[in-house]
Design an enzyme around this catalytic site. Structure first.
Site: not given
Lengths: 383, 383
Positions: A146, A168, A179, A259, A378
Site C-alpha cells: 500500500t 506488507k 498492521t 510511513e 497521515n
C-alpha cells in the site's frame, strides 16, 4: 523467491485496477501439497474486517489450499455485504483452481469503510489464477503493497526444508499485530497444531513487538501454510526458532519502511522482573509522542523516557533506572548521568537501553520516530 | 484577578532569571487566612519530581499557608539534592513571610533532569515575597508559563464566596492530570476533607479528561487553598459543582493553547454501559495518532475512530457503533453512513460523537490534533 522458495507453492501478483496508482493489487498464493496444514493469527481489534472474519472460519479446521490478497481496499466496516464480498472472492478462487471454497483465506488492505469494486476484483482473481507460477513470489509481494515503498520478503533454510515469507504494512503499525498482512510458506511437514504453536510464538517475539505508531488495524493477518513437499519433519523447537528469526527479519523490514519515519528505534529493556514488564515498559516508551519527537530532533531526552516508564505498573524503583542512548548512559540511577552531547543520533538506527534493575528478563520493542512526514502522510491521505 | 479574586489571598510573579527568555519565572501565592485548609492532587506518574514529593508531605495535614512555583526547571530526576532544593525553597518562603516551612507547597515546571540554579531561585523568592499584592494574581499566572502562549485564569462566584484559579501547561498533557500546575483559591470556609473531596471530583471531570498528547508528566500538581475570609460555608455539593465548572474552564484553556495544535477536539462518547467505558473509549480515540493526523488534514476518517474503539474492552457491538463529525453521522451501525464530504473540519473546534449503544452513560474527552508544529516544538526544544 520468498513465498515460492519452499517446494509446493505457486504464486502470482496482478493488476486489477483497485488502486488509482495502477500498480499491482491482487496476489494469490496456492499450496500444491501434498499437505494443506495451515495456521493463522489475526488482529485482536474487536472491530475487524470482513476478510478477517472469513479467514478465521476458513483456517479453523487447520487447512488452507490458497490465500487471495488485495490492496486498494480493506473491506472493513462494510457490513454483511462486505462479508459476502469476501466469500465471493474465495469462491471465485476455488472455482478457478478446483479447490474447496472453505480452504481459501482472504486478506484485504487499504481504506476502511469502502466497498470493494467486485467486478474488478473478480476479474483480477481470474487473471491471478491464470498467472500462478513457481517463481511468482516477488510479484505477489509487490501486489500487496500500500504505502510501502519496497516489497518485504524473507527466506529461511532448514535441513532439507525451508520457510518463505512476504509482508506488507507501513502505517497503523501496532501491537497485537503490526498492521500488516503476512503470508508464510513452508515445505516442512508439520501438522496444523504444531504450525499454530510455532506461529503464535514467532509472532509474539516479532510482529507483536513492532509498534510503529501505536495504532492497531482492523485487518492484520499472518497466515502460515505447509505443503509438506520436502517430506522432512523438523523438530518443533527447531522449526519455531527458524520461523521466529524469519518473522523478526520481516518485522525489521516493516519498521525500516514505516510511513514517514526518519529513525528506526530499538528499545531494549533489561533487568525486568518479567518479560511482560519488559515489553510493557518498552511499549510505553515506544508510544510516547514526546520521546518520538525527541529522537526525530536528535535529542537524547531521557526525561521523556523516565516519564513514560513511570506510568506503567512494572516492577522498578525510580531511583534505580539507567537509560542509555546509543551506548551513552545519560541517566544513571534515575538521575543525570553522562553528558547528553556525547550522544550522536544522526544515524538512522537508534538503540535505547533501559535497565530496570528489578530482575533478569528482557525484551526489545521496535518503533519509529514521529516526523513531519508521518503527519503529512497521515493527514493528507486516507487509510 | 483570578487567584487573588477571593478574599484573603495575595500573590506575586517576578523574574529570577531561570529562563533564557528573561520572562517572569517565579510565582508566590499566600493565604492570609483566617483558615489555612488546603487540598491537592498530584501526578500518578511513579517517576515524580522532588517538588511533588515535598508538596505531598506539606499538604498531608490539610493545611497550607503558601505555594511557591517556578518555571524554567522541573527539578525532576535530580535525586536527594533536588529534594533538598525544594525544601530550601519552601524554607526561604517561610523565613521571609514568617510561616511554617511545612505549610509551604512547592511546584516546578520545565526541563527534567537539570538542577535548579538555587542562587537565582532563592533571590527570586525574596523578590516575590516583597512583591505580594492583593492584585498580584495575573502576575503569578504569567510567571508559571512555559511554552504556554497565554496565561490561563478563571473565577467562579458563589453566594458571598468565590473561587479563583490559574493554570499552566501546553505539552506533556495527559490523563491522571494533564501536565500542568494549577493553583485554586477560595474564600469559602470549608474543612480540608471537604476541600479534598471537592477537588478530587472536580479534577476527575476536568483535567483528567484533557488529554492533549498522551504523555503524563512527572510534575502535575493541583492545589486548592481556602482562606475562609468570606465567613460563608457553602454546601459541599454547591461548592463542588462550582469548582468543577471552574476546573473544566481551565482545562479548556489548556487544550486551547496546547503546543502546535490546529484543532481543539471534543470527543463525546454516549450510550456507554458505564462512565469508565465512555472515558476509556474517548481516551483511546484521543490517543490515536492516525485519528489526530486525520483531523489536522480535515479528514473525517471514521475508520480510524472505529479501529481505536476496537482495542478497548468497553461494552459495545461493532455493528452498533455510530460516529459523527460535527453533527454528520458518517458511520451508522458500524458501516458507511452520511457522505464524508458533508463534514466541514476547517474550523478550529471539532466535535466527534460516538454512540456505543450499550447503555446511558457518557463522558467527553478533550484533545488536540497532531500537526507539523507539534512535531517541530517537541523535536526542536527539550522539555
Amino acid at each position: 523467491m520468498s513465498i515460492t522458495a519452499p517446494q509446493g507453492f505457486v504464486a502470482a501478483g496482478v493488476t486489477a485496477g483497485l488502486k488509482p496508482s495502477g500498480r499491482a493489487d491482487v496476489a494469490l498464493v496456492r499450496n500444491l501439497g501434498p499437505s494443506m496444514s495451515a495456521a493463522a493469527v489475526f488482529t485482536s481489534n474487536r472491530v475487524f474486517a470482513a476478510p478477517v472474519k472469513w479467514s478465521r472460519q476458513a483456517v479453523a479446521d487447520g487447512q488452507l489450499q490458497a490465500v487471495i490478497l488485495n490492496s486498494g481496499g480493506a473491506n472493513a466496516c462494510t457490513g454483511p455485504e462486505g462479508f459476502a464480498d469476501s466469500a465471493a472472492t474465495a469462491s471465485r478462487v476455488a472455482d478457478r483452481l478446483g479447490l474447496i471454497t472453505d480452504n481459501v483465506a482472504v486478506c484485504s488492505t487499504g481504506l476502511i469503510g469502502v466497498r470493494l469494486p467486485m467486478d474488478l476484483l473478480l476479474a483480477g482473481v481470474d487473471d491471478a489464477a491464470a498467472s500462478l507460477a513457481p517463481d511468482g513470489g516477488p510479484d505477489a509481494a509487490r501486489a500487496i503493497m500500500t504505502t510501502d515503498t519496497v516489497p518485504k520478503e524473507a527466506v529461511a533454510e532448514g535441513a532439507g526444508w525451508s520457510i518463505g515469507g512476504m509482508a506488507k504494512g507501513a502505517g497503523m503499525l501496532a501491537p497485537g499485530l503490526a498492521t500488516m498482512l503476512v503470508v508464510l510458506t513452508t515445505d516442512a511437514e508439520l501438522p496444523a497444531d504444531a504450525l499454530q504453536g510455532a506461529l503464535r510464538e514467532a509472532t509474539r517475539l516479532s510482529f507483536d513487538r513492532a509498534d510503529s505508531d501505536g495504532c492497531m488495524s482492523t485487518n492484520d493477518t499472518v497466515i502460515l501454510m505447509s505443503s509438506g513437499a520436502s517430506g522432512v519433519t523438523p523438530g518443533v523447537a527447531e522449526f519455531t526458532a527458524s520461523l521466529t528469526a524469519l518473522c523478526q527479519d520481516l518485522a525489521r523490514h516493516l519498521i525500516a519502511d514505516a510511513e514517514g519515519a526518519a529513525h528506526e528505534i530499538a528499545i531494549e529493556v533489561t533487568g525486568a522482573a518479567s518479560e511482560r514488564d519488559a515489553e510493557l515498559v518498552g511499549r510505553e516508551i515506544a508510544r510516547s509522542n514526546l520521546f518520538k519527537c525527541a529522537i526525530f530532533g536528535g535529542d537524547p531526552n531521557w526525561g521523556r523516557v523516565l516519564s513514560a516508564i513511570g506510568v506503567t505498573d512494572a516492577a522498578f524503583d525510580a531511583d534505580d533506572l539507567d537509560v542509555s542512548f546509543n551506548g551513552v548512559m545519560v541517566c544513571r540511577a534515575g538521575q543525570i548521568g553522562e553528558p547528553r552531547d556525547l550522544v550522536d543520533l544522526s544515524g538512522r538506527h537508534v538503540r535505547v537501553t533501559v535497565d530496570l534493575h528489578a530482575g533478569d528478563r528482557s525484551a526489545t520493542i521496535l518503533t519509529n520516530d514521529l516526523t513531519y512526514d508521518y503527519v503529512k502522510e497521515n493527514a493528507e491521505y486516507s487509510t
